[in-house]
Design a protein around this motif. Structure first.
Motif, short mmCIF file in Angstrom:
data_model
loop_
_atom_site.label_atom_id
_atom_site.label_comp_id
_atom_site.label_asym_id
_atom_site.label_seq_id
_atom_site.Cartn_x
_atom_site.Cartn_y
_atom_site.Cartn_z
N UNK A 131 0.81 -1.21 0.00
CA UNK A 131 0.00 0.00 0.00
C UNK A 131 0.84 1.26 0.00
N UNK A 132 1.91 1.25 0.83
CA UNK A 132 2.81 2.40 0.88
C UNK A 132 3.44 2.65 -0.48
N UNK A 133 3.89 1.57 -1.14
CA UNK A 133 4.50 1.71 -2.45
C UNK A 133 3.51 2.27 -3.47
N UNK A 134 2.25 1.78 -3.42
CA UNK A 134 1.23 2.30 -4.33
C UNK A 134 1.02 3.80 -4.10
N UNK A 135 1.00 4.19 -2.84
CA UNK A 135 0.83 5.61 -2.49
C UNK A 135 1.93 6.45 -3.13
N UNK A 136 3.19 6.01 -2.97
CA UNK A 136 4.32 6.76 -3.53
C UNK A 136 4.26 6.78 -5.05
N UNK A 137 3.84 5.64 -5.63
CA UNK A 137 3.74 5.59 -7.09
C UNK A 137 2.72 6.57 -7.62
N UNK A 138 1.54 6.58 -6.99
CA UNK A 138 0.48 7.49 -7.44
C UNK A 138 0.90 8.94 -7.26
N UNK A 139 1.51 9.21 -6.13
CA UNK A 139 1.97 10.58 -5.87
C UNK A 139 3.02 11.00 -6.90
N UNK A 140 3.89 10.06 -7.27
CA UNK A 140 4.98 10.39 -8.20
C UNK A 140 4.47 10.78 -9.57
N UNK A 141 3.26 10.34 -9.92
CA UNK A 141 2.74 10.71 -11.24
C UNK A 141 2.58 12.23 -11.37
N UNK A 142 2.48 12.93 -10.22
CA UNK A 142 2.39 14.40 -10.26
C UNK A 142 3.60 15.08 -9.63
N UNK A 143 4.27 14.41 -8.70
CA UNK A 143 5.39 15.02 -7.97
C UNK A 143 6.59 14.06 -8.00
N UNK A 144 7.11 13.79 -9.19
CA UNK A 144 8.17 12.79 -9.31
C UNK A 144 9.41 13.22 -8.54
N UNK A 145 9.88 14.42 -8.77
CA UNK A 145 11.12 14.85 -8.13
C UNK A 145 10.99 14.90 -6.61
N UNK A 146 9.88 15.42 -6.11
CA UNK A 146 9.68 15.49 -4.66
C UNK A 146 9.60 14.10 -4.05
N UNK A 147 8.95 13.19 -4.74
CA UNK A 147 8.82 11.83 -4.22
C UNK A 147 10.18 11.16 -4.17
N UNK A 148 10.97 11.29 -5.26
CA UNK A 148 12.30 10.67 -5.28
C UNK A 148 13.20 11.31 -4.21
N UNK A 149 13.09 12.62 -4.07
CA UNK A 149 13.93 13.31 -3.08
C UNK A 149 13.59 12.84 -1.67
N UNK A 150 12.29 12.67 -1.41
CA UNK A 150 11.90 12.25 -0.06
C UNK A 150 12.35 10.82 0.21
N UNK A 151 12.28 9.97 -0.82
CA UNK A 151 12.74 8.58 -0.65
C UNK A 151 14.24 8.57 -0.38
N UNK A 152 14.99 9.40 -1.13
CA UNK A 152 16.44 9.42 -0.95
C UNK A 152 16.81 9.95 0.43
N UNK A 153 16.08 10.94 0.88
CA UNK A 153 16.35 11.46 2.23
C UNK A 153 16.14 10.38 3.27
N UNK A 154 15.09 9.59 3.06
CA UNK A 154 14.80 8.54 4.03
C UNK A 154 15.86 7.44 3.97
N UNK A 155 16.34 7.13 2.74
CA UNK A 155 17.40 6.11 2.60
C UNK A 155 18.64 6.54 3.35
N UNK A 156 18.89 7.85 3.37
CA UNK A 156 20.08 8.35 4.04
C UNK A 156 19.87 8.55 5.55
N UNK A 157 18.69 8.28 6.02
CA UNK A 157 18.38 8.56 7.42
C UNK A 157 18.99 7.51 8.34
N UNK A 158 18.72 7.65 9.63
CA UNK A 158 19.33 6.79 10.65
C UNK A 158 18.92 5.34 10.52
N UNK A 159 17.83 5.09 9.84
CA UNK A 159 17.38 3.70 9.72
C UNK A 159 18.45 2.82 9.11
#
Length: 1571
Positions: free
Chosen positions: A686-714
């Motif tokens: 479900x989370x992936x579907x949400x990001x996919x649908x959002x990316x259809x209008x906000x591709x750069x913001x979605x990718x940037x947010x994913x990359x920020x999270x990849x670089x996070x403490x997790x």
């Protein structure tokens, strides 16, 4: 004369009372009552005389006569003179008291006569009754009973006598010893009291208004003293109940002071009976009456007795009620009535008693108490109004009870409260919440039927009553509108009320619509600072989310959408017009499906489209951002419903996609990433579907947010080798990575294609790889988590497909392709993982088993990657192929006999492997490329394990087919000397079975070349060659050998078709599969196929089809046994025609084939196989090897089907299949009908082929085989029912041919000729006039056919005439009209239903044909047929009754009576129910009015049918007689021979059929008119 006739009627009927059948007895009584209606005094005299003269008549029959007297008296009481009344009173009194013993039915009937007479002659009745009610003498039981009943039926007449009666009765009470007498005295006292109370209540209308209650008080009290103090103590339960029933109404007549004095003893005495009787309804009813009497005098004793009263009544109400026990239910009603009296007298003490009992934990006590509370809320509303707060507060503990019965009772109490304003008080909201909680209960499966003693009650019933209550309160209690609105909205969003959503939405929709109708504000919901109400965003989110599972909870999807629709202004002012269109379409979609048939994916897409449209209409960033915030807030509420949560994620993605604020978008995405439950697979999706649908209008913001999270403490956890052992959250990290990889996949799939290529390398694939890989001590190690691998494979597939589908995808260079393929390889084959970690860290799937779709997905990913540029380098491709083969080849097959769960997964994985290898080969379609592939497969082809060799060969075949599909190989045969040719051929035939397929194929090619080049010199060797080929096929089962043999036979037959056909026909029957294959090989070339089919037709038709032999010397008919040559030819013809290539040949010979096979079918019906073949047939059938029946007729039918199919007549075959025609053709009984259906289908679907087929069938007129003449005639006859014959100008020749067959010696042929001639009426109605004389002559000849012992030709003539009469010239018809009418009249009463039906229907058509011009001579026939037609309406056979309906409708106009014609048209329409008695009555009424002269003829005809063999008609005949007699005019009555009629009816009263005796008795009742 009249008096003696009436007397005889009564005598006959009274004598028939002794009939043994209850229905006859009832009808006799009915007839007596009917006579009594006309002659009441004569009826009473006859009954009185009969009872007097037949003193020994058994009492059941005396009872019936007395009941007749009661009916007559009740209906004609005002007409009776005093003398007759006096005689009847004396008779009834005598009958009632003739025996001292109780004979209830008899004595009750006599008593009822007295009661009926007492309504007018009360003085005479009372005089007679009181004469037997003397002081000091115990009266007869029914004397007292009669007095009791008289007092109720004639209150004003009897009450004045009561003081006298009571004074006489009271001394008798002490003398009455038998319990039965005491019971009847109690009954009398009860009735006397009830009638007295009624008299006093209507004193203004009473004859003596001076009567007072005091006049009866002393006597009633004296009686009360005996009943209460003596009889109530009896051991006899029936007496005790009689006493207590009497005490109730008696208590109202006791003096006030006496009642007050007796209450301290009376109430405990009555209450004590509860313990002595299981059925307590009488006790409760009496107690209620006593309490009402006490309350009416303001008794103080009630206060003293109140505690014991309440305790006893409460115990009664707590008895479990079984719905199957009406007495228990009635008792509860009476007990509640008692509580009503007490509630009005002592409301405080009643509530003080009841309300504490609500705190008990005992189920029955609490349920019973709640029932009482509900009742007094309704029945004592005025007294309870001031007690509302106390009652509400007492409900706290019951609201917490979990027992289903208690819950049900609580809901009912709340329903009562709603109607009386309780819920408007403080604490009322808790009641509403309780109802909603019960609506939210989970619906359980339908409970099993409960046992008699079971107290279980399904929760589902609690929920059902709660749902019903909520809706009723919302829709029917006007005062509840302001209570429920908007309070019910508070239950929409909380998860614990999810089960109640549907009823909540329905109630809110109704309330909203009422407010809209009342002209409410623009906004329906006025918050006014009410923070507990959900916001518009919360409601929209909730209703949309639950709609994704629309059929759950009684259809909450539709209910939620309807609520959204009415709240459109509250959600947003702009939505009205758009939602007015969109929501009805969604509801319509739901109506068209069920829970099982609805596509969830399609439905979710519709909802998301609805959301997108909504957001576009609103177009307000602030509103959209607020909606997205609410959606995120509600996400945790759906943790228990993953499907709905998954959908809500999609809604969030859609909403964020519509938001214009990038800051909000990134903030929401960050929150989602931080709060997601990564352990749940559905949530990751479900989370992936949400990001996919959002990316259809906000591709750069979605990718940037994913990359920020990849670089996070997790991802910054210590990954040292020792820490891996200790870190328990490692699994959680892997799940987070899986989700992120999935997110990238969905982002790639949804991203705008024009933006994707620029970011797929740097932002998508790079981050996928980073999430997938882990570094240990600085070394990259592939993950061990299976879920992570699956996610990577899935995401790579999605991203690769997205790249390939973009406009520049074919030229795009994916530089990370080798890396991605390398990441797939360890997934495919664990040994590809670098062994840098201990082996236990690598929990890969075992290579010899297949448990997950991991390998399939990895191969699919590699397949998509392989299609992208650049191509893989040689070593990388080799490694990939090597890994793929190792991953699947070694998987062990499932053991035989085991239910395999692995098989579908294995097949899918193997297909993925084939697709991958094929795609790799496609990039290098050269011999070298193929060689590379084969080298990879070579070790597996040589594997010692069989399953690995099989798989490798399968893959090789797949690759070869792909590579070689355009490759052609040809071999040129060599010429040989003739003497060496056959030797070489025989040697090559041996080579066909070589285990090496290459050798086998080479031999096949050489054989076929030799046969083609040198076949002309092999005529004499044909049988030998065919025999060798057949034997070789039996030895070797390879497909390539079969193909080679087929081709060889075809090549040989091209040179010597007759010899090959003859040789193959010599094969043993039934043909084995190899022989069948060789036959089909002869159809390859049209010219050869035509020659072969021609030869087979000669073989099939040239020999006799059967030989006759007697199985036993004494057998009546010889057995017909099929001859072998035609049978073999038929089977061979089927095989040739079955081959698709035989189409042109079949078309060329279509008429000859069809005619010959039809005749073959007809002459083999019922023909047996020779005994040796019968044994073979049985053996093959038992072994399950037989594919087709060898039975002669079936094989011919199969061949005919094959010819039709191959000849393009598929529609004919399908129509025959649908109508069961093929099966009919095979049977003797159905063959004729089967031929008819075949002809009909041919005329409809194969019309242009009919001329040549008819020509072939005309020749069968002189066939020596009768069945062939029958079949051809049936076929030709049916063709005339189609207009196609006329269109093709074949009508004349067809008629001539059929008329020539009229003199055929076979009756079946003559019958079919008539059918065919009649068919002209259907196929060419416009041609009937031209051929009218011929057709009528033929039909009249059929009617007079004397050579048919069964008259079937005459039957066909009648049916045919009925079809033709409407179409022939009137002049042609006039000359035969009378002859036909006379000829068919005897068939009206034929024993055979077909003859009755056909003759009567033809009679109708004769009437129809001469309407308006009916000659007198034919009118005579009409009149003569009228009575039989009326009676045959009751024919036991529906077709005959239907024919009578038609005939009578047609006769109507010729009778020149508009009323009769209208009746026939109204009542006798087809398919309409007929009330025969009503119809016959009306018909006879008009007949006697318009045709009085017909009375004698109609009666004599009717009397003839008194002796009919059909019971229904024997019963109808006296009905006709009775109705004629009923309506005959006075001056015509002398025409009726009453003596003959009475004698006939008297005889019918002895008919063995009860139904006939019933109608005879009924008719006798109507003959009173002749008096």
């Amino acid at each position: 004369m009249s008096e003696s006739y009436v007397k005889r009627l009564f005598t006959i009927l009274l004598d028939a009372v002794t009939d043994k059948d209850p229905q006859v007895q009832e009808q006799v009584c009915g007839a007596l009552c009917a006579l009594g209606e006309s002659q009441p005094e004569e009826a009473l005299r006859a009954c009185e005389e009969h009872l007097r003269l037949h003193d020994k008549l058994a009492h059941p029959y005396r009872t019936m006569i007395l009941r007749v007297m009661e009916t007559v008296v009740s209906s004609h009481l005002g007409e009776l003179d005093k003398g007759l009344a006096r005689a009847s009173i004396l008779l009834a009194s005598s009958e009632m008291t003739k025996v001292k013993e109780l004979v209830c039915d008899w004595q009750q009937a006599a008593s009822n006569v007295l009661v009926a007479l007492g309504k007018r002659f009360i003085s005479s009745v009372m005089e007679e009754i009181l004469s037997k009610f003397q002081p000091g003498v115990l009266p007869h039981h029914f004397v007292v009973q009669t007095l009791a009943n008289l007092s109720v039926s004639n209150v004003f007449g009897v009450v004045p006598f009561l003081t006298s009666i009571l004074s006489t009765m009271l001394p008798m009470l002490s003398a009455a010893k038998p319990d039965s007498m005491r019971v009847v005295f109690c009954c009398a006292l009860q009735r006397f009291s009830e009638s007295t109370l009624e008299y006093l209540a209507d004193l203004d209308q009473a004859p003596d208004p001076t009567v007072r209650k005091d006049a009866f008080a002393t006597d009633i009290f004296s009686a009360y003293d005996i009943l209460f103090h003596h009889w109530l103590q009896s051991r006899e339960a029936k007496l005790r109940l009689a006493v207590v029933e009497a005490l109730g109404p008696m208590s109202h007549l006791l003096p006030s002071e006496k009642l007050e004095e007796q209450l301290p003893k009376l109430l405990p005495g009555v209450l004590g009976l509860y313990k002595k009787h299981a059925e307590t309804v009488h006790v409760s009813r009496s107690l209620g009456q006593i309490l009402e009497a006490a309350a009416s005098v303001g008794s103080r004793t009630l206060d003293v007795q109140l505690d014991s009263l309440l305790a006893a009544l409460h115990a009664q109400i707590c008895v479990p009620v079984e719905s199957s026990s009406p007495l228990v239910m009635s008792n509860q009603k009476e007990v509640l009535r008692c509580f009503t009296v007490l509630a009005c007298c002592s409301p405080d003490r009643l509530l003080a008693f009841l309300l504490p009992k609500l705190d008990t934990s005992n189920e029955r006590t609490r349920v019973g108490t709640l029932q009482v509370v509900r009742h007094i809320i309704n029945s004592a509303a005025a007294q309870m109004e001031v007690k509302q707060p106390f009652i509400l507060s007492s409900m706290k503990l019951p609201l917490l009870d979990t027992n289903s019965k208690v819950k049900r009772a609580v809901v009912q109490v709340i329903s009562a409260m709603a109607h009386h304003g309780y819920l408007e008080q403080p604490g009322g909201e808790a009641m509403i919440e309780y109802i909603v909680q019960q609506c939210a209960l989970p619906p359980e499966a339908e409970p099993q039927k409960l046992g008699a003693n079971s107290e279980a009650l399904a929760a589902d019933s609690v929920r059902a009553i709660s749902v019903s209550t909520l809706y009723l309160v919302s829709t029917t209690v006007d005062r509840m509108g302001d209570v429920l609105w908007p309070y019910l909205f508070e239950f929409l969003v909380p998860v614990r009320f999810t089960g109640a959503l549907t009823p909540l939405c329905r109630s809110l929709v109704h309330l909203a619509q009422k407010r809209q109708e009342a002209g409410a504000h623009a906004l329906l919901i006025q918050y006014n600072g009410n923070v507990t109400l959900p916001s518009p965003y919360a409601m929209a989110t909730r209703l949309l989310a639950v709609s994704s599972n629309p059929y759950l909870g009684d259809g909450r999807g539709a209910a939620s959408l309807r609520l959204l629709s009415v709240l459109h202004r509250d959600i947003h002012p702009m939505l009205g017009q758009r939602w007015a269109t969109a929501i009805p379409l969604l509801l319509e979609h739901l109506d068209g499906y069920t829970e099982e048939t609805l596509s969830r994916k399609e439905w979710e897409e519709k909802l998301l489209m609805f959301l997108r449209d909504t957001l576009a209409v609103v177009s307000d960033n602030t509103w959209i951002c607020q909606l997205s915030l609410e959606m995120c807030k509600q996400l945790p509420s759906y943790n228990g419903t993953p499907l709905e949560k998954n959908f809500l994620y999609k809604c969030i993605g859609t909403t964020l996609g519509a938001a214009s604020s990038t800051e909000v978008v990134r903030k929401r995405l960050q929150e989602l990433l931080e709060t997601a439950r990564y352990q749940e697979e559905s949530e990751r999706e479900g989370l992936a579907c949400c990001f996919g649908i959002c990316a259809s209008s906000h591709l750069d913001d979605t990718l940037a947010q994913l990359e920020d999270f990849v670089k996070s403490d997790v991802f910054r956890k210590s990954a040292g080798i020792f820490n891996i052992f200790k870190d328990r959250s490692e699994n959680e990290v892997e799940k987070v990575k899986s989700a992120l990889i999935l997110c990238y996949g969905h982002v790639a799939a949804r991203a705008p294609r024009e933006l994707l290529l620029a970011r797929v390398e740097s932002d998508i694939f790079r981050n996928m790889s980073q999430c997938f890989s882990t570094k240990v001590l600085g070394i990259k190690v592939e993950t061990k988590d299976l879920g992570l691998r699956l996610c990577l494979a899935q995401s790579v597939c999605m991203a690769s497909q997205a790249v390939r589908s973009s406009s520049h995808g074919s030229s795009f260079q994916l530089l990370r392709k080798p890396e991605l393929v390398a990441q797939m390889m360890p997934v495919l084959w664990p040994r590809a993982i670098p062994r840098l970690l201990p082996q236990e860290f690598i929990k890969a799937e075992p290579s010899d088993s297949l448990r997950t779709p991991m390998r399939k997905k990895a191969m699919l990913a590699c397949t998509y990657l392989a299609s992208l540029e650049p191509a893989l380098e040689g070593q990388a491709q080799a490694d990939l192929i090597h890994s793929c083969l190792h991953s699947i080849m070694a998987v062990l097959p499932e053991p035989e006999g085991v239910d395999s769960h692995q098989e579908p997964l294995y097949l899918d994985t193997m297909q993925a492997l084939k697709d991958l290898l094929t795609s790799l080969l496609q990039r290098n379609m050269t011999p070298q490329g193929l060689q590379v592939m084969v080298e990879h497969l070579s070790p597996w082809i040589k594997s010692p394990r069989g399953h690995e060799r099989v798989r490798a060969l399968g893959l090789s075949a797949c690759l070869l087919q792909h590579f070689l599909k355009h490759l052609h190989i040809s071999i040129i045969g060599k010429r040989l000397p003739p003497d060496q040719l056959i030797s070489l051929l025989l040697t090559l035939f041996e080579g066909l079975g070589d285990p090496d397929q290459n050798c086998s194929r080479a031999a096949a090619v050489i054989v076929n070349c030799l046969l083609k080049e040198r076949g002309h010199v092999l005529l004499e060797k044909v049988p030998e060659i065919v025999s060798v080929l057949c034997s070789k096929l039996q030895e070797t089962h390879g497909e390539h050998v079969l193909q080679a043999a087929q081709h060889s036979v075809y090549v040989l037959a091209a040179r010597h078709h007759a010899a090959v056909v003859s040789s193959l026909l010599g094969s043993p029957l039934p043909f084995d599969s190899h022989t069948c294959t060789l036959w089909r090989a002869l159809a390859v070339e049209p010219g050869l196929a035509t020659q072969v089919l021609g030869l087979l037709l000669e073989k099939m038709s040239g020999d006799v089809p059967f030989k006759e032999s007697r199985a036993f010397l004494l057998s009546s008919a010889p057995d017909r046994v099929a001859t072998l040559p035609p049978l073999a030819a038929t089977c061979a013809l089927y095989e040739v025609a079955s081959a698709p290539a035989s189409g042109p040949a079949v078309l060329e010979l279509y008429p000859q084939l069809f005619a010959a096979l039809l005749l073959r079918v007809s002459c083999t019906v019922g023909v047996q196989l020779p005994r040796n073949l019968q044994a073979k047939e049985r053996k093959s059938a038992s072994s399950g090897l037989a594919s087709r029946s060898l039975e002669p007729c079936s094989s011919a039918v199969d061949a005919l089907q094959a010819v039709l199919l191959r000849g393009g007549s598929d529609d004919v075959v399908q129509r025959m299949e649908l109508e069961g025609g093929w099966q009919l053709l095979r049977t003797s009984a159905g063959h004729e009908e089967g031929v008819t259906r075949l002809a009909s289908a041919m005329a409809k679907f194969a019309g242009p082929r009919l001329p040549l087929m008819m020509k072939a069938l005309f020749a069968t007129q002189s066939s020596v085989y009768e069945m062939q003449r029958v079949s051809s005639t049936a076929f030709l006859a049916e063709l005339l029912s189609s207009n196609t014959v006329n269109d093709l100008m074949l009508l004349e020749s067809l008629l001539d041919n059929l008329l020539a067959r009229q003199k055929d010696t076979c009756a079946r042929v003559r019958r079919l000729v008539l059918r065919g001639l009649a068919n002209v009426a259907s196929g060419s109605p416009d041609k009937v006039r031209a051929h009218g004389p011929q057709l009528l002559t033929a039909m009249i000849g059929g009617l007079d056919d004397g050579d048919d012992p069964h008259s079937l030709v005459a039957l066909e003539a009648m049916v045919g005439l009925a079809r033709l009469l409407d179409l022939v010239e009137a002049w042609d018809l006039r000359s035969v009209l009378l002859h036909v009418a006379i000829r068919i009249r005897p068939f009206f009463d034929s024993e055979k239903v077909e003859f009755r039906s056909a003759s009567i229907r033809l009679f109708g058509h004769l009437n129809k044909a001469c309407q308006g011009d009916c000659e007198d001579v034919f009118l005579e026939q009409l009149v003569g047929g009228l009575a039989p037609l009326l009676l045959h309406l009751q024919d036991p056979q529906p077709p005959v009754a239907a024919a009578c309906r038609f005939a009578l409708r047609m006769c109507g106009p010729n009778l020149e009576c508009e009323e009769l014609a209208a009746i026939f048209q109204k009542h006798l329409q087809e398919g309409r129910g007929l009330h025969f008695g009503e119809f016959l009555n009306t018909t006879c009424k008009h007949l006697m009015h318009h045709f009085p002269n017909l009375l004698g003829r109609l009666l004599s005809t009717s009397l003839f049918y008194f002796k009919s063999s059909w019971e229904d008609i024997r019963a109808a005949a006296p009905m006709l007689t009775g109705f004629l007699a009923l309506h005959v005019e006075a001056e015509r009555r002398p025409q009726v021979d009453l003596e003959q009629l009475l004698a006939a009816l008297q005889l019918l009263l002895k008919d063995p059929a009860p139904a006939v005796r019933v109608k005879a008795a009924e008719t006798l009742g109507r003959l009173v008119k002749f008096a």
